[in-house]
Motif scaffolding. Structure first.
Motif, PDB file in Angstrom:
ATOM      1  N   THR A 168       0.828   1.612  -3.001  1.00 49.91           N
ATOM      2  CA  THR A 168       0.155   2.843  -3.398  1.00 49.91           C
ATOM      3  C   THR A 168      -0.384   3.587  -2.184  1.00 49.91           C
ATOM      4  O   THR A 168      -0.732   2.991  -1.171  1.00 49.91           O
ATOM      5  CB  THR A 168      -1.014   2.562  -4.369  1.00 49.91           C
ATOM      6  OG1 THR A 168      -1.914   1.621  -3.765  1.00 49.91           O
ATOM      7  CG2 THR A 168      -0.505   2.009  -5.680  1.00 49.91           C
ATOM      8  N   GLY A 169      -0.436   4.919  -2.330  1.00 54.30           N
ATOM      9  CA  GLY A 169      -1.007   5.784  -1.308  1.00 54.30           C
ATOM     10  C   GLY A 169      -1.829   6.867  -1.976  1.00 54.30           C
ATOM     11  O   GLY A 169      -2.261   6.709  -3.126  1.00 54.30           O
ATOM     12  N   ASP A 170      -2.000   7.975  -1.297  1.00 58.14           N
ATOM     13  CA  ASP A 170      -2.815   9.062  -1.841  1.00 58.14           C
ATOM     14  C   ASP A 170      -2.239   9.611  -3.143  1.00 58.14           C
ATOM     15  O   ASP A 170      -2.975  10.113  -3.996  1.00 58.14           O
ATOM     16  CB  ASP A 170      -2.931  10.194  -0.821  1.00 58.14           C
ATOM     17  CG  ASP A 170      -3.727   9.784   0.420  1.00 58.14           C
ATOM     18  OD1 ASP A 170      -4.502   8.803   0.316  1.00 58.14           O
ATOM     19  OD2 ASP A 170      -3.562  10.426   1.465  1.00 58.14           O
ATOM     20  N   ASN A 171      -0.919   9.505  -3.310  1.00 57.16           N
ATOM     21  CA  ASN A 171      -0.251  10.035  -4.499  1.00 57.16           C
ATOM     22  C   ASN A 171      -0.060   8.979  -5.580  1.00 57.16           C
ATOM     23  O   ASN A 171       0.613   9.217  -6.580  1.00 57.16           O
ATOM     24  CB  ASN A 171       1.112  10.629  -4.097  1.00 57.16           C
ATOM     25  CG  ASN A 171       1.764  11.417  -5.207  1.00 57.16           C
ATOM     26  OD1 ASN A 171       1.107  12.184  -5.903  1.00 57.16           O
ATOM     27  ND2 ASN A 171       3.062  11.213  -5.393  1.00 57.16           N
ATOM     28  N   GLY A 172      -0.646   7.806  -5.388  1.00 55.77           N
ATOM     29  CA  GLY A 172      -0.420   6.724  -6.341  1.00 55.77           C
ATOM     30  C   GLY A 172       0.761   5.876  -5.930  1.00 55.77           C
ATOM     31  O   GLY A 172       1.009   5.673  -4.737  1.00 55.77           O
ATOM     32  N   GLN A 173       1.504   5.355  -6.904  1.00 53.10           N
ATOM     33  CA  GLN A 173       2.647   4.498  -6.630  1.00 53.10           C
ATOM     34  C   GLN A 173       3.649   5.197  -5.718  1.00 53.10           C
ATOM     35  O   GLN A 173       3.982   6.365  -5.907  1.00 53.10           O
ATOM     36  CB  GLN A 173       3.342   4.099  -7.932  1.00 53.10           C
ATOM     37  CG  GLN A 173       4.753   3.528  -7.793  1.00 53.10           C
ATOM     38  CD  GLN A 173       4.826   2.225  -7.019  1.00 53.10           C
ATOM     39  OE1 GLN A 173       4.001   1.352  -7.211  1.00 53.10           O
ATOM     40  NE2 GLN A 173       5.827   2.084  -6.163  1.00 53.10           N
ATOM     41  N   PHE A 174       4.150   4.473  -4.734  1.00 56.28           N
ATOM     42  CA  PHE A 174       5.154   5.011  -3.824  1.00 56.28           C
ATOM     43  C   PHE A 174       6.343   5.568  -4.609  1.00 56.28           C
ATOM     44  O   PHE A 174       6.896   4.906  -5.484  1.00 56.28           O
ATOM     45  CB  PHE A 174       5.646   3.923  -2.866  1.00 56.28           C
ATOM     46  CG  PHE A 174       6.828   4.352  -2.040  1.00 56.28           C
ATOM     47  CD1 PHE A 174       6.671   5.286  -1.038  1.00 56.28           C
ATOM     48  CD2 PHE A 174       8.080   3.842  -2.294  1.00 56.28           C
ATOM     49  CE1 PHE A 174       7.752   5.699  -0.279  1.00 56.28           C
ATOM     50  CE2 PHE A 174       9.173   4.242  -1.542  1.00 56.28           C
ATOM     51  CZ  PHE A 174       9.013   5.171  -0.535  1.00 56.28           C
ATOM     52  N   GLY A 175       6.719   6.790  -4.268  1.00 57.16           N
ATOM     53  CA  GLY A 175       7.903   7.412  -4.867  1.00 57.16           C
ATOM     54  C   GLY A 175       7.654   8.196  -6.125  1.00 57.16           C
ATOM     55  O   GLY A 175       8.577   8.826  -6.651  1.00 57.16           O
TER      56      GLY A 175
END
Length: 371
Positions: A168-175
Motif C-alpha cells: 500500500t501507498g498513498d493511493n491504497g493498494q498498489f495498482g
C-alpha cells in the motif's frame, strides 16, 4: 534454531478453511470459476481495491503474465520491453506469446526499469514494441504515473507485481485503478501464499473479461473457442484457501513488516550501512517476502552467501544471475545493463518468514556485519 532457512512458508491452517470445503461438496462445483472463486474475486476488488476495477484468478502468475500479454499486445509487433532484473517468468511469458524480450537497465535507486531508457526505445523501435512489462521490484509501490501515460497513449502495459499484493501507498493498494494489467503471485513463498495461484487486476473491467475468457479455453457462451486460450482456472479448494488467507492477511503483513524493521534497526545499530551495505529504496508499506540488500562494492554476493551458509544461515540472491545472464535469454537485445550487472553481482536476499524471531534477525545481521 540450529539452522535458519531462507524461506519457511506459513500457509493458513486447515481449521480456517475446512468449513468452506463442506460448501464445495454441497455445491459439487469444483472449478470453472465457481462460487468460492467468485466470492474471492469480489472480496479482493471490494476490500483490497476499494470497489475499483476488476480481477480474475489464475492458476499461477506465469499463466497470468502470459494471458495478460497475449490479450493486450499490439498485433504484428515484435518486442516486449522489460527489465533483466526480474524473475525468469517475465521473459518466458513474452516468448510464449510470440514476442522477443528486449532487456532494459534499471535505476540505481529503486531497482525498477529505467523509464528514460524505455522512452528512448519507444522512440527508436516505434510500432515494433508490442508491450511494456515493468517489474515492481520486490513488492515496491512503484509509481505508475509514467506507465499510465503509456497506456493512455495506446502502448499496452503489463506490470509484473508478483510480490506486491497487499503493498500500500498513498493511493491504497498498489495498482488500484491502473487501466493496464497487473499480475500478482500467490505462490507459497509469497506473503499472500495459498500454495499456487495468482491474480490479474485492472481498472479496465473489459480487459479482465477477455482474460477470464482466454483462461477458460477461449470459450464463448456456446463453449466454442472464440479466442486463443488456455486453462488457467483455479479449483474451488484453492479459492477456499485464498478466502481464508484473506481473512488473516493483515496479521501476516504486520508480522513481515515487523521483521523487516528489525533488520533495519539492527543493521543501523551494527553499522552495516556504514560499511557499504545498501538498503533497497522501496516505496510504500510492503508485505516483504525477504530482506534484499546490496553487499559492498568489493564483495560479491556468492562469497556472502557461502559465508552465511558456513554459519547455518541460508540466503539467496534474487536476481542473480539476471535474465540476460541466463543461457536461454542471452541472445535477446538489450540496452546497456551496467546497473543491472552491478546490482545482480551484489544482491543478497536474507531470510524473512513470519515465525522468525528477533534474536534470529540479530544473529543474521551480526553474521553479515562480521563475515
Amino acid at each position: 534454531m540450529d539452522r535458519i532457512p531462507f524461506l519457511l512458508p506459513n500457509l493458513v491452517k486447515k481449521e480456517n478453511f475446512l468449513h468452506l470445503f463442506a460448501q464445495i461438496e454441497n455445491s459439487r462445483q469444483f472449478s470453472n470459476y465457481g462460487p468460492l472463486n467468485s466470492l474471492f474475486e469480489d472480496r479482493v476488488v471490494n476490500e483490497i481495491f476499494d470497489h475499483i476495477g476488476a480481477a480474475v484468478t489464475v492458476n499461477n502468475a506465469t499463466s497470468g503474465l502470459t494471458l495478460a500479454i497475449s490479450q493486450c499486445k499490439r498485433p504484428k509487433a515484435r518486442y516486449a520491453l522489460m527489465p533483466s532484473f526480474t524473475f525468469a517468468a517475465t521473459p518466458l511469458a513474452a516468448i510464449w506469446c510470440g514476442l522477443e524480450p528486449y532487456f532494459v537497465d534499471i535505476s540505481e535507486d529503486d531497482w525498477c526499469m529505467n523509464e528514460q531508457l524505455v522512452d528512448e526505445l519507444l522512440e527508436k523501435l516505434g510500432e515494433q514494441v508490442a508491450v511494456v512489462v515493468p517489474y515492481a521490484t520486490f513488492g515496491t509501490d512503484m509509481d505508475l504515473t509514467y506507465y499510465q501515460k503509456l497506456q493512455d497513449a495506446g502502448i499496452p502495459v503489463v506490470v509484473d507485481a508478483a510480490a506486491s499484493f497487499g503493498t500500500t501507498g498513498d493511493n491504497g493498494q498498489f495498482g488500484k485503478g491502473f487501466t493496464g494489467l497487473i499480475v500478482f503471485s500467490f505462490h507459497a513463498t509469497k506473503a499472500f501464499g495459498i500454495g499456487e495461484g495468482g491474480l490479474v487486476y485492472s481498472g479496465n473491467g473489459q480487459i479482465i473479461q477477455q482474460i477470464r475468457q482466454a483462461g477458460n479455453f477461449g470459450f464463448s457462451g456456446a463453449r466454442e473457442s472464440a479466442i486463443l486460450g488456455m486453462n488457467s482456472k483455479i479449483s474451488e479448494y484453492t479459492a477456499a484457501i485464498a478466502l481464508a488467507t484473506l481473512d488473516i492477511y493483515q496479521e501476516k503483513k504486520a508480522a513481515r513488516q515487523n521483521i523487516y524493521h528489525w533488520y533495519v534497526n539492527y543493521g543501523t545499530r551494527l553499522g552495516l550501512f556504514e560499511k557499504g551495505w545498501v538498503l533497497h529504496k522501496s516505496r510504500g508499506v510492503i508485505p516483504h517476502q525477504f530482506f534484499p540488500v546490496l553487499c559492498p562494492e568489493e564483495e560479491t554476493n556468492q562469497n556472502v552467501i557461502a559465508s552465511l551458509a558456513a554459519h547455518q544461515i541460508e540466503s539467496r540472491a534474487y536476481f542473480s544471475p539476471a535474465c540476460h545472464q541466463q543461457k536461454l535469454f542471452s541472445r535477446y537485445s538489450s540496452t546497456s545493463l551496467q546497473v543491472t550487472d552491478n546490482i545482480s553481482r551484489r544482491i543478497v536476499s536474507l531470510p524473512l518468514w513470519e515465525e522468525l524471531q528477533e534474536h534470529d534477525v540479530k544473529l543474521i545481521v551480526e553474521r553479515v556485519a562480521g563475515q
